[in-house]
Design a protein around this motif. Sequence first.
Motif, PDB file in Angstrom:
ATOM      1  N   THR A 185       0.819  -1.103   0.005  1.00  0.00           N
ATOM      2  CA  THR A 185      -0.029  -0.132  -0.072  1.00  0.00           C
ATOM      3  C   THR A 185       0.871   1.252   0.110  1.00  0.00           C
ATOM      4  O   THR A 185       0.363   2.221  -0.535  1.00  0.00           O
ATOM      5  CB  THR A 185      -1.071  -0.046   1.023  1.00  0.00           C
ATOM      6  OG1 THR A 185      -0.309  -0.083   2.216  1.00  0.00           O
ATOM      7  CG2 THR A 185      -2.093  -1.188   1.025  1.00  0.00           C
ATOM      8  N   LYS A 186       1.973   1.111   0.500  1.00  0.00           N
ATOM      9  CA  LYS A 186       2.854   2.378   0.628  1.00  0.00           C
ATOM     10  C   LYS A 186       3.403   2.827  -0.824  1.00  0.00           C
ATOM     11  O   LYS A 186       3.287   3.922  -1.297  1.00  0.00           O
ATOM     12  CB  LYS A 186       4.168   2.158   1.584  1.00  0.00           C
ATOM     13  CG  LYS A 186       4.999   3.454   1.717  1.00  0.00           C
ATOM     14  CD  LYS A 186       6.168   2.904   2.665  1.00  0.00           C
ATOM     15  CE  LYS A 186       6.991   4.283   2.717  1.00  0.00           C
ATOM     16  NZ  LYS A 186       8.265   3.934   3.845  1.00  0.00           N
ATOM     17  N   GLU A 189       0.379   3.973  -2.682  1.00  0.00           N
ATOM     18  CA  GLU A 189       0.151   5.564  -2.277  1.00  0.00           C
ATOM     19  C   GLU A 189       1.090   6.394  -3.109  1.00  0.00           C
ATOM     20  O   GLU A 189       0.736   7.494  -3.769  1.00  0.00           O
ATOM     21  CB  GLU A 189       0.068   5.770  -0.920  1.00  0.00           C
ATOM     22  CG  GLU A 189      -0.372   7.049  -0.344  1.00  0.00           C
ATOM     23  CD  GLU A 189      -0.003   7.349   1.225  1.00  0.00           C
ATOM     24  OE1 GLU A 189      -0.908   8.173   1.418  1.00  0.00           O
ATOM     25  OE2 GLU A 189       0.491   6.617   1.784  1.00  0.00           O
ATOM     26  N   VAL A 216      -6.413   2.635  -0.128  1.00  0.00           N
ATOM     27  CA  VAL A 216      -5.356   2.605   0.729  1.00  0.00           C
ATOM     28  C   VAL A 216      -5.658   3.381   1.997  1.00  0.00           C
ATOM     29  O   VAL A 216      -5.348   2.934   3.067  1.00  0.00           O
ATOM     30  CB  VAL A 216      -4.301   3.747  -0.061  1.00  0.00           C
ATOM     31  CG1 VAL A 216      -3.118   3.970   0.969  1.00  0.00           C
ATOM     32  CG2 VAL A 216      -3.641   3.182  -1.132  1.00  0.00           C
ATOM     33  N   HIS A 217      -6.400   4.177   1.997  1.00  0.00           N
ATOM     34  CA  HIS A 217      -6.837   4.850   3.529  1.00  0.00           C
ATOM     35  C   HIS A 217      -7.684   3.828   4.254  1.00  0.00           C
ATOM     36  O   HIS A 217      -7.687   3.879   5.437  1.00  0.00           O
ATOM     37  CB  HIS A 217      -7.741   6.146   3.285  1.00  0.00           C
ATOM     38  CG  HIS A 217      -6.842   7.212   2.629  1.00  0.00           C
ATOM     39  ND1 HIS A 217      -5.360   7.371   3.266  1.00  0.00           N
ATOM     40  CD2 HIS A 217      -6.873   7.991   1.729  1.00  0.00           C
ATOM     41  CE1 HIS A 217      -4.949   8.451   2.469  1.00  0.00           C
ATOM     42  NE2 HIS A 217      -5.733   8.913   1.514  1.00  0.00           N
ATOM     43  N   GLN A 218      -8.382   3.023   3.486  1.00  0.00           N
ATOM     44  CA  GLN A 218      -9.348   1.994   4.160  1.00  0.00           C
ATOM     45  C   GLN A 218      -8.669   0.843   4.720  1.00  0.00           C
ATOM     46  O   GLN A 218      -8.711   0.601   5.790  1.00  0.00           O
ATOM     47  CB  GLN A 218     -10.315   1.285   2.906  1.00  0.00           C
ATOM     48  CG  GLN A 218     -11.277   0.414   3.525  1.00  0.00           C
ATOM     49  CD  GLN A 218     -12.216  -0.158   2.629  1.00  0.00           C
ATOM     50  OE1 GLN A 218     -11.793  -0.321   1.239  1.00  0.00           O
ATOM     51  NE2 GLN A 218     -13.439  -0.492   2.880  1.00  0.00           N
ATOM     52  N   ASP A 219      -7.554   0.500   4.124  1.00  0.00           N
ATOM     53  CA  ASP A 219      -6.594  -0.297   4.712  1.00  0.00           C
ATOM     54  C   ASP A 219      -5.747  -0.014   6.027  1.00  0.00           C
ATOM     55  O   ASP A 219      -5.640  -0.770   6.774  1.00  0.00           O
ATOM     56  CB  ASP A 219      -5.508  -0.889   3.512  1.00  0.00           C
ATOM     57  CG  ASP A 219      -5.964  -1.986   2.492  1.00  0.00           C
ATOM     58  OD1 ASP A 219      -7.159  -2.179   2.512  1.00  0.00           O
ATOM     59  OD2 ASP A 219      -5.307  -1.768   1.557  1.00  0.00           O
ATOM     60  N   ARG A 220      -5.878   1.243   6.249  1.00  0.00           N
ATOM     61  CA  ARG A 220      -5.361   1.870   7.063  1.00  0.00           C
ATOM     62  C   ARG A 220      -6.043   2.153   8.184  1.00  0.00           C
ATOM     63  O   ARG A 220      -5.849   2.775   9.444  1.00  0.00           O
ATOM     64  CB  ARG A 220      -4.455   3.190   6.868  1.00  0.00           C
ATOM     65  CG  ARG A 220      -3.007   2.901   6.035  1.00  0.00           C
ATOM     66  CD  ARG A 220      -2.634   4.125   5.493  1.00  0.00           C
ATOM     67  NE  ARG A 220      -1.400   3.976   4.610  1.00  0.00           N
ATOM     68  CZ  ARG A 220      -0.850   4.748   3.752  1.00  0.00           C
ATOM     69  NH1 ARG A 220      -1.250   6.065   3.951  1.00  0.00           N
ATOM     70  NH2 ARG A 220       0.187   4.422   3.070  1.00  0.00           N
ATOM     71  N   GLY A 221      -7.354   1.897   7.842  1.00  0.00           N
ATOM     72  CA  GLY A 221      -8.602   2.358   8.693  1.00  0.00           C
ATOM     73  C   GLY A 221      -8.666   3.903   9.070  1.00  0.00           C
ATOM     74  O   GLY A 221      -9.510   4.285  10.039  1.00  0.00           O
ATOM     75  N   SER A 222      -8.353   4.646   8.135  1.00  0.00           N
ATOM     76  CA  SER A 222      -8.714   6.136   8.073  1.00  0.00           C
ATOM     77  C   SER A 222      -9.930   6.524   7.275  1.00  0.00           C
ATOM     78  O   SER A 222      -9.672   7.018   6.030  1.00  0.00           O
ATOM     79  CB  SER A 222      -7.348   6.812   7.386  1.00  0.00           C
ATOM     80  OG  SER A 222      -7.652   8.205   7.519  1.00  0.00           O
TER      81      SER A 222
END
Length: 303
Positions: A185-186, A189, A216-222
Amino acid sequence: MKLGAMVMASCLVVSSMLGMGCSRNRQEAVILANQADKEVALNPEGAATKYEQATKLDPTNHRIFYKLSMAFKKKEEWDKTASTLSRATQLAPKFANYWFERAYALEMQAKKKTISYEEAKEPYQKCIENDPNFADCYHQLGNVFLWTDDEQKALENFTKAVEHNPTEIRYYTALADLYIRLGYTKEAEQVLKEAKNFAKPGDKTLFGVHVLLSQVHQDRGSLPEMVTELEAAKAVAGNEGPESVQILFSLGSTYAQLTPPRTQEAVQMLKGFTARACKGAKAASFKTECETAQTLVTRLGGN
């Protein structure tokens, strides 16, 4: 017998039958092809007939074979497109665009499961050999490698496509999507942020950039950042086309997950999605989303 000798022999046979020389044949072929050029946009069938007649008059003219292949392409007759381009590449093996179009026609046949994706690899590679800066060849070759389960080769070619034409935003989305699926994901992004820097205002391909960034943000919980990207995607999609339908579900279901949920907006989006996607022929392809949308609307008190 070499190709040049073969086509010359063909010309001599045709000229003998028609009572005219090869030079006259070539002139007649060009005239016929020019006539076809004027009608190919509206009548590809009729144009193809004229191009075919022209190739018989002059079997050495690779440009006419290419035009014939493009008439077949307009009709999505991919087998004829590929076979005609095979002859064009024999006559003009240094023309990278001929190799590209042949590979693409083979790829379209593979998509319909009439041949293997493996068959498209060599002509895409020939395209690159003859024009190392042909970015579309890298992009499509990457797609073929992806279909043949070689993710590393796909990554390499998607990356080269971006390097050779950094202004083509769809190359970034293909690369980032693969990074996300592989769990990087990094890297995804970073690629998507680069895409934003090169994109022009109003570029419709930015839709995919925003949607992938939301993942990407979903994977990070944001969730707040996810909402920002989905709202940007909705602005790009507008009110027409399949993207405008899908984004209603994505954004509406995300609004519903916020703490506290943006209830009114979520219900509005989800009902809009249901109205456009959950009736008629479209309903089957959106079965899971339609069921989820109804559940969320009921939970939010929107019935």
